[in-house]
Design a protein around this motif. Sequence first.
Motif, mmCIF file in Angstrom:
data_model
loop_
_atom_site.group_PDB
_atom_site.id
_atom_site.type_symbol
_atom_site.label_atom_id
_atom_site.label_comp_id
_atom_site.label_asym_id
_atom_site.label_seq_id
_atom_site.Cartn_x
_atom_site.Cartn_y
_atom_site.Cartn_z
ATOM 1 N N VAL A 21 6.832 11.161 2.705
ATOM 2 C CA VAL A 21 7.981 11.266 1.795
ATOM 3 C C VAL A 21 7.569 11.781 0.426
ATOM 4 C CG1 VAL A 21 9.348 9.560 3.042
ATOM 5 C CG2 VAL A 21 7.982 8.810 1.084
ATOM 6 N N VAL A 22 6.384 11.438 -0.016
ATOM 7 C CA VAL A 22 5.886 11.965 -1.293
ATOM 8 C C VAL A 22 5.646 13.473 -1.172
ATOM 9 C CG1 VAL A 22 3.868 11.928 -2.826
ATOM 10 C CG2 VAL A 22 4.994 9.790 -2.197
ATOM 11 N N ILE A 76 -5.845 -4.249 0.692
ATOM 12 C CA ILE A 76 -7.225 -4.054 1.114
ATOM 13 C C ILE A 76 -7.798 -2.949 0.229
ATOM 14 C CG2 ILE A 76 -8.715 -3.348 3.017
ATOM 15 C CD1 ILE A 76 -6.308 -4.208 4.871
ATOM 16 N N PRO A 77 -8.880 -3.212 -0.513
ATOM 17 C CA PRO A 77 -9.446 -2.172 -1.378
ATOM 18 C C PRO A 77 -9.824 -0.917 -0.598
ATOM 19 C CG PRO A 77 -10.405 -4.298 -1.888
ATOM 20 C CD PRO A 77 -9.595 -4.474 -0.631
ATOM 21 N N ASN A 78 -9.565 0.223 -1.224
ATOM 22 C CA ASN A 78 -9.903 1.549 -0.696
ATOM 23 C C ASN A 78 -9.129 1.927 0.565
ATOM 24 O OD1 ASN A 78 -11.842 2.136 -2.746
ATOM 25 N ND2 ASN A 78 -13.183 0.669 -1.723
ATOM 26 N N TYR A 79 -8.005 1.282 0.796
ATOM 27 C CA TYR A 79 -7.177 1.590 1.953
ATOM 28 C C TYR A 79 -6.270 2.772 1.597
ATOM 29 C CZ TYR A 79 -4.927 0.317 6.360
ATOM 30 O OH TYR A 79 -4.480 0.305 7.642
ATOM 31 N N PRO A 80 -6.062 3.718 2.505
ATOM 32 C CA PRO A 80 -5.204 4.867 2.194
ATOM 33 C C PRO A 80 -3.728 4.474 2.176
ATOM 34 C CG PRO A 80 -5.897 4.959 4.480
ATOM 35 C CD PRO A 80 -6.629 3.792 3.857
ATOM 36 N N ALA A 81 -2.913 5.305 1.576
ATOM 37 C CA ALA A 81 -1.462 5.123 1.625
ATOM 38 C C ALA A 81 -1.007 5.264 3.075
ATOM 39 C CB ALA A 81 -0.772 6.156 0.746
ATOM 40 N N THR A 82 0.120 4.655 3.389
ATOM 41 C CA THR A 82 0.645 4.771 4.748
ATOM 42 C C THR A 82 1.054 6.215 5.033
ATOM 43 O OG1 THR A 82 2.925 4.314 4.106
ATOM 44 C CG2 THR A 82 1.536 2.404 4.663
ATOM 45 N N ASN A 83 1.091 6.563 6.297
ATOM 46 C CA ASN A 83 1.503 7.920 6.673
ATOM 47 C C ASN A 83 2.927 8.214 6.224
ATOM 48 O OD1 ASN A 83 -0.945 8.662 7.826
ATOM 49 N ND2 ASN A 83 -0.388 7.837 9.822
ATOM 50 N N MET A 115 0.815 -1.182 0.000
ATOM 51 C CA MET A 115 0.000 0.000 0.000
ATOM 52 C C MET A 115 0.861 1.250 0.000
ATOM 53 S SD MET A 115 -2.977 -1.268 2.536
ATOM 54 C CE MET A 115 -1.930 -2.344 3.485
ATOM 55 N N CYS A 116 2.105 1.047 -0.487
ATOM 56 C CA CYS A 116 2.938 2.243 -0.506
ATOM 57 C C CYS A 116 3.794 2.335 -1.763
ATOM 58 C CB CYS A 116 3.789 2.338 0.756
ATOM 59 S SG CYS A 116 4.835 0.925 1.043
ATOM 60 N N ARG A 117 4.463 1.263 -2.195
ATOM 61 C CA ARG A 117 5.362 1.402 -3.345
ATOM 62 C C ARG A 117 4.620 1.802 -4.617
ATOM 63 N NH1 ARG A 117 8.027 -4.351 -2.986
ATOM 64 N NH2 ARG A 117 5.907 -4.669 -2.289
ATOM 65 N N SER A 118 3.580 1.069 -4.949
ATOM 66 C CA SER A 118 2.870 1.400 -6.183
ATOM 67 C C SER A 118 2.170 2.745 -6.071
ATOM 68 C CB SER A 118 1.894 0.294 -6.577
ATOM 69 O OG SER A 118 0.865 0.156 -5.624
ATOM 70 N N ALA A 119 1.677 3.069 -4.883
ATOM 71 C CA ALA A 119 1.054 4.385 -4.682
ATOM 72 C C ALA A 119 2.087 5.495 -4.868
ATOM 73 C CB ALA A 119 0.438 4.464 -3.285
ATOM 74 N N MET A 120 3.294 5.285 -4.330
ATOM 75 C CA MET A 120 4.349 6.291 -4.508
ATOM 76 C C MET A 120 4.732 6.397 -5.979
ATOM 77 S SD MET A 120 6.803 6.046 -1.110
ATOM 78 C CE MET A 120 7.349 4.374 -1.352
ATOM 79 N N ALA A 121 4.829 5.265 -6.675
ATOM 80 C CA ALA A 121 5.165 5.289 -8.105
ATOM 81 C C ALA A 121 4.096 6.032 -8.897
ATOM 82 C CB ALA A 121 5.335 3.867 -8.625
ATOM 83 N N GLU A 122 2.848 5.820 -8.540
ATOM 84 C CA GLU A 122 1.756 6.539 -9.204
ATOM 85 C C GLU A 122 1.878 8.044 -8.963
ATOM 86 O OE1 GLU A 122 -3.102 6.914 -8.952
ATOM 87 O OE2 GLU A 122 -2.174 5.063 -8.256
ATOM 88 N N ALA A 123 2.145 8.447 -7.728
ATOM 89 C CA ALA A 123 2.280 9.874 -7.395
ATOM 90 C C ALA A 123 3.468 10.495 -8.123
ATOM 91 C CB ALA A 123 2.428 10.054 -5.888
ATOM 92 N N ILE A 124 4.571 9.772 -8.210
ATOM 93 C CA ILE A 124 5.752 10.272 -8.930
ATOM 94 C C ILE A 124 5.408 10.500 -10.392
ATOM 95 C CG2 ILE A 124 8.062 9.660 -9.760
ATOM 96 C CD1 ILE A 124 8.279 7.961 -7.088
ATOM 97 N N THR A 125 4.805 9.504 -11.011
ATOM 98 C CA THR A 125 4.472 9.601 -12.438
ATOM 99 C C THR A 125 3.501 10.739 -12.697
ATOM 100 O OG1 THR A 125 4.844 7.223 -12.665
ATOM 101 C CG2 THR A 125 3.642 8.319 -14.440
ATOM 102 N N GLU A 137 -2.724 12.098 -0.488
ATOM 103 C CA GLU A 137 -3.806 12.238 0.488
ATOM 104 C C GLU A 137 -5.092 11.544 0.054
ATOM 105 O OE1 GLU A 137 -3.624 13.245 3.620
ATOM 106 O OE2 GLU A 137 -1.482 13.524 3.252
ATOM 107 N N ASN A 138 -5.389 11.527 -1.221
ATOM 108 C CA ASN A 138 -6.641 10.931 -1.689
ATOM 109 C C ASN A 138 -6.462 9.535 -2.266
ATOM 110 O OD1 ASN A 138 -8.202 13.212 -1.004
ATOM 111 N ND2 ASN A 138 -7.457 14.247 -2.840
ATOM 112 N N HIS A 139 -5.286 8.948 -2.060
ATOM 113 C CA HIS A 139 -5.038 7.618 -2.606
ATOM 114 C C HIS A 139 -5.932 6.578 -1.938
ATOM 115 C CE1 HIS A 139 -2.937 4.238 -4.335
ATOM 116 N NE2 HIS A 139 -2.958 3.688 -3.132
ATOM 117 N N ALA A 140 -6.496 5.678 -2.747
ATOM 118 C CA ALA A 140 -7.269 4.538 -2.254
ATOM 119 C C ALA A 140 -6.776 3.297 -2.997
ATOM 120 C CB ALA A 140 -8.754 4.749 -2.504
ATOM 121 N N SER A 141 -6.345 2.309 -2.261
ATOM 122 C CA SER A 141 -5.752 1.126 -2.875
ATOM 123 C C SER A 141 -6.767 0.351 -3.715
ATOM 124 C CB SER A 141 -5.155 0.219 -1.803
ATOM 125 O OG SER A 141 -6.178 -0.227 -0.935
#
Length: 127
Positions: A40-41, A28-35, A1-11, A49-53
């Motif tokens: 770091v992002v 877990i669907p609709n889970y937020p990114a870790t704090n 719930m963090c690497r792919s979310a960070m990659a998405e934010a970077i891109t 802030e609005n990321h949902a897995s």
Amino acid sequence: MCRSAMAEAITRGLRPEIEVLSCGLKTIPNYPATNDAKTVVAEKGWNLENHASKNDSSGILEDSLILCMTENHRSILKKRYPSLNSFLLSEIGTGTQEQILDPIGKGIYEYRRTLNSLINQIEIILV
């Protein structure tokens, strides 16, 4: 719930015109990114802030460039979806077999290391 979310934010931060979507194999669907991921992002001026897995599904993956963080991820995807092509992010980036390991539970320093590895690979791909 963090690497792919960070990659998405970077891109999205580097190339907002590119459609990018992250999903996980065991999330877990609709889970937020870790704090720590959010922190770091944000340090780079991007936002989670609005990321949902999202879970992997053939509907998300069809007709997509699928970039995996580890060889284990790619192996699981090949078993679940034999017709889909996938690559390690690093194969397309630096041309290596670098595994981008999960920083979850390892503290902010590891999140920064992971973010920097992701930035390095993604900047090469987007050039």
